[in-house]
Design a protein around this motif. Sequence first.
Motif, short mmCIF file in Angstrom:
data_model
loop_
_atom_site.label_atom_id
_atom_site.label_comp_id
_atom_site.label_asym_id
_atom_site.label_seq_id
_atom_site.Cartn_x
_atom_site.Cartn_y
_atom_site.Cartn_z
N ILE A 1 10.22 10.30 9.83
CA ILE A 1 9.29 11.06 10.43
C ILE A 1 8.31 11.59 9.43
O ILE A 1 6.93 11.78 9.66
N LEU A 2 8.99 12.37 8.71
CA LEU A 2 7.99 13.11 7.60
C LEU A 2 7.07 12.35 6.67
O LEU A 2 6.10 12.86 6.33
N ILE A 3 7.70 11.01 6.24
CA ILE A 3 6.68 10.35 5.50
C ILE A 3 5.69 9.38 6.22
O ILE A 3 5.04 8.89 5.65
N LYS A 4 5.93 9.66 7.49
CA LYS A 4 4.81 8.74 8.17
C LYS A 4 3.31 8.73 8.10
O LYS A 4 2.79 7.49 7.86
N ILE B 1 1.01 -1.28 0.05
CA ILE B 1 0.01 -0.26 0.06
C ILE B 1 0.92 1.38 0.15
O ILE B 1 0.40 2.32 -0.60
N ASP B 2 1.92 1.22 0.67
CA ASP B 2 2.86 2.46 0.79
C ASP B 2 3.09 2.91 -0.68
O ASP B 2 3.13 4.04 -1.04
N ALA B 3 3.58 1.90 -1.61
CA ALA B 3 4.00 2.31 -2.97
C ALA B 3 2.78 3.18 -3.75
O ALA B 3 3.09 3.99 -4.51
N LEU B 4 1.65 2.32 -3.65
CA LEU B 4 0.49 2.95 -4.04
C LEU B 4 -0.04 4.21 -3.77
O LEU B 4 -0.15 5.22 -4.50
N LYS B 5 -0.06 4.25 -2.36
CA LYS B 5 -0.09 5.77 -1.77
C LYS B 5 0.91 6.72 -2.21
O LYS B 5 0.37 7.95 -2.65
N TYR B 6 1.89 6.36 -2.46
CA TYR B 6 3.08 7.22 -2.61
C TYR B 6 2.83 7.91 -4.00
O TYR B 6 2.90 9.12 -4.42
N PHE B 7 2.64 6.86 -5.12
CA PHE B 7 2.30 7.18 -6.48
C PHE B 7 1.28 8.09 -6.55
O PHE B 7 1.32 8.96 -7.20
N TYR C 1 8.19 3.95 -9.11
CA TYR C 1 8.61 3.07 -7.89
C TYR C 1 10.13 2.76 -8.16
O TYR C 1 10.80 2.95 -6.92
N ASN C 2 10.56 2.64 -9.50
CA ASN C 2 12.18 2.58 -9.33
C ASN C 2 12.78 3.48 -8.84
O ASN C 2 13.84 3.41 -8.21
N HIS D 1 1.54 16.26 -3.46
CA HIS D 1 2.76 16.15 -4.35
C HIS D 1 3.91 17.18 -3.95
O HIS D 1 4.96 16.45 -4.09
N GLU D 2 3.76 18.27 -3.73
CA GLU D 2 4.80 19.15 -3.54
C GLU D 2 5.49 18.89 -2.07
O GLU D 2 6.49 18.91 -1.87
N ALA D 3 4.46 18.37 -0.92
CA ALA D 3 5.04 18.04 0.19
C ALA D 3 5.90 16.55 0.00
O ALA D 3 7.13 16.70 0.63
#
Length: 676
Positions: free
Chosen positions: A469-472, A329-335, A357-358, A418-420
């Motif tokens: 911490i910032l990506i939590k 889920i992290d990869a999908l949320k990030y994308f 992802y890569n 996206h900017e965050a």
Amino acid sequence: MSQEKETHQENKGTFYITTPIYYPSGKLHIGHTYTTVASDVMSRFKREMGYDVTFLTGTDEHGEKIQSTAKAQGMEPKAYVDQMVEDIKKIWESMEISYDIFIRTTDDIHKKGVQKIFQQLYDKGDIYKDEYEGWYCTPCESFWTETQLEEGHKCPDCRREAHITREEAYFFKLSKYQEPLMDYYEKHPEICLPESRKNEMLNNFLKPGLEDLCVSRTSFDWGIPVPFDEKHVIYVWLDALSNYITALGYGSEENPKAYHQYWPADVHLMAKEIVRFHTIIWPAMLMALELPLPKKVFGHGWILFGEDKMSKSKGNIVYPEPFIKRYGIDALKYFLLREFTFGQDGNFTNTLFLQRYNSDLANDLGNLVSRTVAMIEQYNEGIVPTEKQKEALDDELKTLAVSTADQVETLIDDLQFHEALESIWKIVRRSNKYIDETTPWILAKDENQKDRLDTVLKNLAESIRIVSILIKSFMGHTAAEIQQQLGLQESSESMTWEDAKIFDKIPAGTKVKKGEALFKRLKIEQEAKELAADNDAYAQKIQQASGGSKETKAVEEKTEEKEEQAEEKEEITIDDFAKIDLRVALVKEAEKHPKADRLLVLQLQVGEETRQVVSGIAQDYQPEDLVGKTVIYLQNLKPIKLRGIKSQGMIMAAEGDGKLGLLTVDKALPDGSSVS
Ligand code: MSP
């Protein structure tokens, strides 16, 4: 899933955020996921910042569409939605969506609340009974005036055929709130964001004038009955919009504590196609109920697929499940939150996903963590060293790392996800560059450089701690995994948001522990094939599970609300155009429509004949300005009645900058002349 409220800081007050309540008429796809993930990140972030958060999502279960979809599957509507809602809850569970309340419009608390709201508006005189005759679009559950229709009889939202419906109905006095809404927009610009959508609402809807809104139906019965007139059910949008307060107990309890605590909402999130309902109808309803308005309404863009809106009939729906299964889920949320500018449309492709992802996850973040942890193990027996020999180069990294938290806070508050993420990745990339610049493997070969090597490793470990911490709020699993590899615990003292603003926080003696790669590098070509195959197999499974019968498919296609929305009109041939009978006409008489402020009733001379046309131009033209004018008239439009008055054909007008301008000819030509 009720979320434990974890607060690391003193309580900063409440924060109430909502997603739209989704139609359970089909399987939710990546578009629905997008809004929900954004709301989830915002909720998690606000909890982290010490707010008492309530995050609401749910399902919008009434209406003709749901009723006919259920029927096509041979089910009762309630049994049908129950099963669909289970599935929706499962998706949110698999994505660890941290909602606090899941409201269903079939819940008793909601039904009671909506009936109370309807009654209150009726008692106040803001809802009244009348007869409605007009154009209705079933998939959008919306009535349209003739002038709003496109290409003859097509719904301006989804461009499907609208049809004339006549019924006794209740109306909400939306027109009464035009001025108050415009005033409100002026004083509270955040009522509609981004700015471009606010202008659209002002120019296309508010300035031209609002018409009263039909808020009940008698043509079907799957809905909440009007409390004092049970043959009517309440219009789905009035029903649906009310969820934001009924979910807090408004209307069903005497003193709903949650309502008083959390309303007004801090943010309503949704995509652009339903902004109109949330920034015009909903605020007007609240004004009529004398309740405060939401603080912020944000309409983000659409996720498109190959430049197209996703839709079942086009067979281009992307579901989240295969992505979650393959990449987590992290990869999908990030994308989702990194790739698309929140507020604008974006194109979803598997390749874009795999590339990001890569590059961002496997190369940038994954490598940084694994290299750093490996070097600490190799060069310092796994113990995070202390800082010893500083160099000017270090300051750039430190300053960047400790200054990012404040930026991220502002960007998330402004919904610029996206900017965050981009600003967090600046630390990641700077850290990788720092490794290349300081070359720890060379320092390690020289005994005299041990102090410098220690400092470099310590700085890298601190940067990574800050990143975690910032990506939590965005990527909880990844954050926890990084902290574990660094030998830190999520709950430890160096892990609060405030600790992301301080560089030297890792306790002396902390031992790192190398783990699995956070994100494994993918071979894009091979991966793209496998992913596409998984997506197809999944889509097929969905198709089979939803019955897949011809009947179901037909209903789905018909009811696939707004999803087929084409941005451009299709090409027509000269033969298509020849079907349109346009004439020059002379306005002989004009007067106001007795029942609708926006409409004028015109008597036109067209050659030998006199024709009566009801036209929605009253905001721009006074009746007396029109008499004697030559206009262009569409003669062969099927006649209808508009608010009780017969209209034969229509006159043509151009629209722009919120104004209407009537079409005419630039020479004196006899009325009845044809236009081609
Ligand atoms: N039931 C109404 C909302 C009532 S709210 C009081 C509704 N439901 S819906 O199921 O059609 O959901 C629409 C919402 O889903 C959009 O506003 C958006 O939040 C999300 N999305 C659906 N498809 C989407 C994309 N392709 N892209 C981005 N968001 C999308 O409307």
